[in-house]
Design a protein around this motif. Sequence first.
Motif, short mmCIF file in Angstrom:
data_model
loop_
_atom_site.label_atom_id
_atom_site.label_comp_id
_atom_site.label_asym_id
_atom_site.label_seq_id
_atom_site.Cartn_x
_atom_site.Cartn_y
_atom_site.Cartn_z
N ARG A 744 -0.40 -14.32 -1.64
CA ARG A 744 -1.13 -15.58 -1.73
C ARG A 744 -0.26 -16.79 -1.41
O ARG A 744 -0.77 -17.88 -1.15
CB ARG A 744 -1.70 -15.74 -3.15
N ASP A 745 1.08 -16.60 -1.44
CA ASP A 745 1.99 -17.71 -1.18
C ASP A 745 2.11 -17.93 0.33
O ASP A 745 2.48 -17.00 1.07
CB ASP A 745 3.36 -17.39 -1.79
N PRO A 746 1.82 -19.11 0.84
CA PRO A 746 1.87 -19.35 2.29
C PRO A 746 3.22 -19.05 2.91
O PRO A 746 3.29 -18.62 4.07
CB PRO A 746 1.51 -20.84 2.40
N GLN A 747 4.30 -19.29 2.17
CA GLN A 747 5.64 -19.07 2.72
C GLN A 747 6.09 -17.62 2.62
O GLN A 747 7.06 -17.23 3.26
CB GLN A 747 6.65 -19.97 2.00
N LEU A 748 5.42 -16.80 1.80
CA LEU A 748 5.85 -15.42 1.57
C LEU A 748 4.86 -14.37 2.08
O LEU A 748 5.19 -13.18 2.08
CB LEU A 748 6.09 -15.18 0.07
N GLN A 749 3.66 -14.81 2.50
CA GLN A 749 2.61 -13.84 2.78
C GLN A 749 2.95 -12.91 3.94
O GLN A 749 2.40 -11.81 4.05
CB GLN A 749 1.30 -14.56 3.06
N SER A 750 3.87 -13.31 4.80
CA SER A 750 4.28 -12.43 5.90
C SER A 750 5.36 -11.43 5.49
O SER A 750 5.74 -10.57 6.28
CB SER A 750 4.78 -13.27 7.08
N LEU A 751 5.86 -11.54 4.25
CA LEU A 751 6.92 -10.65 3.77
C LEU A 751 6.34 -9.25 3.52
O LEU A 751 5.42 -9.10 2.72
CB LEU A 751 7.53 -11.20 2.48
N PRO A 752 6.86 -8.19 4.19
CA PRO A 752 6.34 -6.83 3.96
C PRO A 752 6.63 -6.38 2.52
O PRO A 752 7.71 -6.63 1.99
CB PRO A 752 7.09 -5.98 4.98
N VAL A 753 5.64 -5.70 1.92
CA VAL A 753 5.79 -5.18 0.56
C VAL A 753 5.41 -3.70 0.56
O VAL A 753 4.34 -3.33 1.06
CB VAL A 753 4.91 -5.95 -0.44
N MET A 754 6.29 -2.87 -0.03
CA MET A 754 6.02 -1.44 -0.18
C MET A 754 5.91 -1.11 -1.66
O MET A 754 6.75 -1.54 -2.45
CB MET A 754 7.13 -0.60 0.46
N ILE A 755 4.88 -0.37 -2.04
CA ILE A 755 4.74 0.11 -3.42
C ILE A 755 5.22 1.55 -3.48
O ILE A 755 4.79 2.40 -2.69
CB ILE A 755 3.28 0.01 -3.90
N VAL A 756 6.15 1.84 -4.42
CA VAL A 756 6.63 3.19 -4.69
C VAL A 756 6.30 3.48 -6.15
O VAL A 756 6.91 2.89 -7.04
CB VAL A 756 8.13 3.34 -4.42
N SER A 757 5.33 4.36 -6.41
CA SER A 757 4.83 4.53 -7.77
C SER A 757 4.56 6.00 -8.06
O SER A 757 4.29 6.80 -7.15
CB SER A 757 3.54 3.73 -7.97
N TYR A 758 4.64 6.38 -9.36
CA TYR A 758 4.28 7.73 -9.79
C TYR A 758 2.76 7.94 -9.72
O TYR A 758 2.28 9.06 -9.72
CB TYR A 758 4.76 7.99 -11.23
N LYS A 759 2.01 6.84 -9.72
CA LYS A 759 0.56 6.95 -9.66
C LYS A 759 0.13 7.39 -8.25
O LYS A 759 0.40 6.68 -7.29
CB LYS A 759 -0.10 5.62 -10.03
N ASP A 760 -0.52 8.54 -8.17
CA ASP A 760 -0.86 9.08 -6.87
C ASP A 760 -2.37 9.27 -6.69
O ASP A 760 -2.81 9.96 -5.80
CB ASP A 760 -0.15 10.43 -6.67
#
Length: 800
Positions: A744-760
């Motif tokens: 939602r942040d205009p300056q950060l929205q292009s930053l790639p985010v990866m989720i690594v979780s035990y929830k599958d």
Amino acid sequence: MTDDPRRPSLIDLFREEARTQARVLNDGLLTLDRAPRDAAALEACMRAAHSLKGAARIVGVQVGVELAHAMEDCFVAAQEGRALLDAAWIDELLRGVDIVARIGNDEDESARDAVSACVASLQARMTGVVPHGTAMRRDAVPPAASAPARVDGSASAPSVATKPQTASADADHDADAAFNLLASALRAEATPASGTPFAPAPSASASAPNETSAPTTDASRMLRVRADNLDRLLSLSGESLVESRWLKPFAQSMLRVKRVQRDGTRALDQLHETLADLKLDPRAHAALEELRRLTAESQHLLAERLADLESFDRRSTHLSQQLYDAALQCRMRPFGDGTSGLARMVRDVARSLGKKVRWQLVGESTQVDRDILDLLEAPLGHMLRNAIDHGIEAPAVRVARGKSEEGTLTLDARHTAGALLITVSDDGAGIDLDALRTSIVGKKLASSETAARLSETELLEFLLLPGFSLRDQVTEVSGRGVGLDAVHDVVKRVRGAVRITHEPGVGTRVQLQLPLTLSVIRSLLVEVAGEPYAVPLAHVNRTLHVSRADIELLEGHQHIAFDGRRIGVVTAHQILDTAPPANEGDTVSLIVIGDGGETYGVVVDRFLGERMLVVQPLDRRLGKIRNITAGALMENGDPVLIADVDDWLRSVERLVAGGDLKHTQHGAALAARRVTRRVLVVDDSLTVRELERKLLATRGYDVTIAVDGMDGWNAVRGEHFDLVITDIDMPRMDGIELVTLIKRDPQLQSLPVMIVSYKDREEDRRAGLNAGADYYLAKGSFHDEALLDAVRDLIGEAYG
């Protein structure tokens, strides 16, 4: 009260009782095999059979009642002098003992048939025995004599063998058996279920309830504790010990503060002396005096508090060390716990080979790490069978050589020089070195000329090779070449050593030198790409500082001279796939690992010293991490990964086979010109966080860590990152919320985010991607290449 599915049923308790009584019967019968009139062994066996019969009747296992009753009749007859239990009779009783452990399994129909056959055989042996009551027991106590004192101080009840086996007597014992099973059930309900051995209730004959006696505490009683709880206790106590050591450097920093304050006081005194000749304003003079007073007071308070801190440091360190030692002791078990079946095995193997063997166990109470003890069962069995088959001679041969017809086989366990030393020795013929040379040549392991030049020590090492045997024919006991080879594999796995010695005509000795525990290892700390790694010292042959001029290039591979031969040289950066160092000196730090033709020198950035490390296993859900075997905490609390040296050697072999070995000088200048991509790892689990960090750092990425979502949110707003890797379940702010804020942040929205979780689950994956995550990776299928492939897909290689 609702039924707890974890609570053992009465039949489960009976099965455990049957296994317990089977051990008592087994030990007693082995004693009777050597001393048929041993009163104590007869009494123990009779009581075990009688207790088993009562317990079987309570739970309705009729075959158990029949078998235990038949065995009990034999023991009572022997006690009363009406029968003598010879070797053949004891063989039949031991067969019954083997069946006892199978009683109570509804699905085991063969056990019922075996019981019928065993009972019939025992009853056949009793047909020629004088009926009960005709002969008195040899050790019977006259009626006027007082009953012997029991261990707990009360008078012992008359032995059930001294009174006729009436229905009333059996009914009395049934009540005792019911009490035993009830007590076992109550104890099982009061303790958590686990895979650890169940501590059986004492038999009624040894301890009966006494309503008038005060409850007593038995310090040696057994409790059920989950193995993972013990491991966690050891891990936490190790962390406590590490944390306690943090106080010492803090106290030293406070000493520096004290010295600075002392220097400030001296400067203030000098200022006071300088101003003494000047006529100061009364208020200035008063202020100066007040400053001197406050400074002196603060110096006094600091000295007092520093003394308190040093005292607390000593007490805290001492207490943490005691806590750790006590937790470590919980992992230890008596050596005898893992050797209970060996005496029976020795007897059976000796009888099958027509030999007479006297068994000796020394050091039964020696404390051994439970993991090592579990690993020793098979190797010890191999060693003992080898000693009986290859070492101890047949009775006639021994007599002809001036020996007693009975050979002696000894198993000895003891602590020595900080290690566990286990020795199997026999007084047999020793090892025929000429036959050994012939076998080596016949198996084409060496030429006849080479074999003739081999020393005795070198010859004996061939016995440890896979598939090697001095037997030409395969028998039930030996000949397959898996004996000492299996021993060597297990010992090597725990970083131990095997040594074989012998004396012709006198005997053979096989010694195993093992670590006292697998929970603590002595390691060499090395630095690779700015990260510390621990290499178990047991796998380090040598540490060297080598001049680059001494590293030669032969056929495209680097070599150095080591102990009169040439060994290959690789860099730890190539093994761990990390960026090479920017600064290269004239000498390199090198550790030598491996053995034989697979010996290599591994170049590291520098040595950090030796440490005793508390091993902390990696989370099993992470799977096998290549080149890493476990983790640990250093004295300052920093985590360190423990190298899997076997994996390192396999990595070197892959590099050699693929022609990917690089020179130690390559890559430094190129790395300096490239820009490193930055990754933020957000996870509240220390283990997962550190593994992801090191995995990415070893590939050249610049990694920053955050301990929860809020910490990660603050980090991305204050610094530039090329990628964020986050968990979902975290305190203060979870991963979904973090992803939402970033996108939602205009300056950060292009930053790639990866989720690594035990929830599958699919809904968890959908929630993460709907929040804006660019990639979702489940830890359940997590492995290093999966994470690295995902990172490369999102932001490319480490250097841009």
